[in-house]
Motif scaffolding. Structure first.
Motif: not given
Length: 480
Positions: A256, A287, A289-290, A295, A302
């Motif tokens: 991450v 997925y 990510l933001t 996250n 992640i």
């Protein structure tokens, strides 16, 4: 999902609609869709001249237009291919050819172009093979993963349903060896939408060449392994990836903190973590990510997200029962993307696949659990668990604390091994120059019980990578 509708028809439409647009950028040279079509047409003619009408052909891989054209020529002729890398030992190539039973090999076919031949595709069932990828086998004999036309069509349908959009104006990067399945995604999403594929030539330092492509050619989309970004990280402050509108991180666990640092370079980029074994056709979960938001992560890694549209996923205990709540277990996947099995390997097939409630599942070997949001949290490989003094230890947790000690600026790999007394110990490899390990050990002791503390700390200036751009754990283990 039909193979010709998802792949062949869109590529033919790209050729028809954009003949003078660039289809490839290879080794500093652009090739248009018309030039690509001419090579496909010429190679189709050569395939039909073959004295042996074999279903599966060998394909000698080169970073040139003919290699990519050969793939589509074979598909249009109703054939499948097995990639053969010229750098492989001859014994490995011969072993694969003998297993498959193919004597026909396309190798930089320079057949002269006479006329366009992009129609009248050979009849082929959706259950016919598209390609076979051979991966290392525990017995030393490579094992072949069969991927059918149905598998690949289902993948393409799943991919577009993630929301990633590619247009003819996009510049798409292809950094992976053609023996690795992410390469298939990398060229297919571009060619089916009329975009241009930018390749990394063999023999180049991939992360450096990719970085130059991103900046000099204003790449807008690409898939990369996190390892590549790790090598680029020291240069992030001066690196500009703002041209990228979407970036996929794949092939290995995605830290991450690395993604958060990457956002500083990729200022306009939507970042995705895609996960999937070869057996499930490239990817099976994803997925998104933001940026600037929270996250989902586990031990600094992640989440691998939710199943793709054509994938079903369950998590099971060792006894085969479904897990409950956030209990950890093995991730298993099913659906139209899952391979029919390994090539002529019934023993491996019987251990890797099972039927539950009439649905055929594949054992991924990955330890996961369901987050309350419906996303899947990745905890590592089941075979990267170890029993120390009767306790079950997850090596990913040890790696997490070691990365935290180094403020996420060093890569670390924990490996279980048997000592001279046949007892299990843990070695921790750190990607850095030799240093005193006392502070690291003291930090780990403050975070974990004594049985989880590595008995050996090994410093390596640079971790070895395999063909898939993943850290080669087997090569590291040989150092023990």
């Amino acid at each position: 999902m039909i193979f010709k509708h998802e792949i062949l028809t869109p590529v033919r439409n790209s050729i028809a609609n954009y003949p003078d647009r660039n289809a490839f950028y290879i080794g500093g040279t652009y090739y248009t869709y018309r030039q690509f079509a001419e090579r496909v047409s010429a190679i189709r003619g050569e395939i039909r001249k073959a004295t042996k009408n074999e279903q599966i052909w060998g394909l000698s891989l080169h970073d040139n237009l003919n290699t990519y054209a050969s793939i589509f020529a074979l598909w249009m002729e109703g054939k499948a291919y097995v990639p053969l890398h010229p750098s492989w030992p001859e014994d490995r190539i011969e072993s694969i050819k003998q297993q498959v039973g193919c004597s026909n090999v396309l190798d930089t076919c320079d057949a002269p172009f006479t006329a366009m031949d992009l129609d009248n595709w050979a009849e082929a069932s959706e259950d016919d093979l598209a390609y076979i990828l051979f991966t290392s086998g525990s017995t030393g004999v490579p094992k072949g993963v069969q991927l059918t036309r149905r598998n690949l069509a289902a993948f393409m349908d799943s991919f577009w349903k993630t929301g990633i959009d590619i247009t003819p104006d996009d510049r798409c990067m292809q950094v992976f060896d053609l023996t690795f399945d992410v390469s298939v995604q990398s060229y297919l999403v571009a060619l089916t939408r009329g975009a241009c594929v930018y390749t990394v030539p063999y023999g180049q330092v991939k992360y450096l060449y990719a970085a130059s492509l991103i900046q000099e050619q204003s790449i807008t989309f690409g898939a990369m392994a996190p390892s590549m970004l790790t090598y680029l990280r020291p240069y992030f402050e001066e690196f500009d990836a703002s041209s990228m509108k979407a970036c996929i991180l794949t092939a290995e666990a995605c830290p991450v903190d690395l993604m958060e640092a990457w956002y500083g370079c990729a200022k306009n980029t939507e970042i995705y973590d895609f996960y999937g074994p070869t057996e499930a056709t490239i990817y099976c979960t994803y997925y998104k990510l933001t940026r600037g938001g929270e996250n989902l992560s586990l031990n600094g890694i992640i989440s691998i997200g939710k199943p793709l549209a054509n994938v079903q996923a369950i998590i099971i205990r060792e006894d085969g029962s479904l897990v409950e709540g956030q209990e950890k277990g093995e991730l298993c996947v099913a659906g139209d993307q899952v391979t029919p099995g390994y090539w002529k390997n019934e023993e491996k097939n019987s251990s890797s696949f099972f039927v539950r409630d009439g649905v055929r599942y594949y054992h991924t070997g990955d330890l996961c659990y369901w987050h309350e949001s419906g996303n899947i949290m990745y905890s590592g490989r089941i075979d990267q668990q170890a029993k120390i003094q009767g306790f079950r230890v997850e090596l990913g947790e040890i790696e997490h604390h070691a990365r935290t000690f180094y403020q996420n600026e060093r890569r670390v790999i924990a490996i279980a091994f048997q000592n001279a007394q046949n007892l299990t110990e843990i070695a921790l490899f750190v990607e850095t120059q030799q240093e005193d390990s006392k502070e690291l050990i003291a930090y780990l002791r403050s975070k974990m019980p004594s049985y989880m503390i590595p008995s050996r700390i090994i410093y390596e200036p640079s971790f070895p990578l395999n063909k898939s751009e993943k850290v080669d754990r087997n090569a590291l283990k040989q150092k023990l």
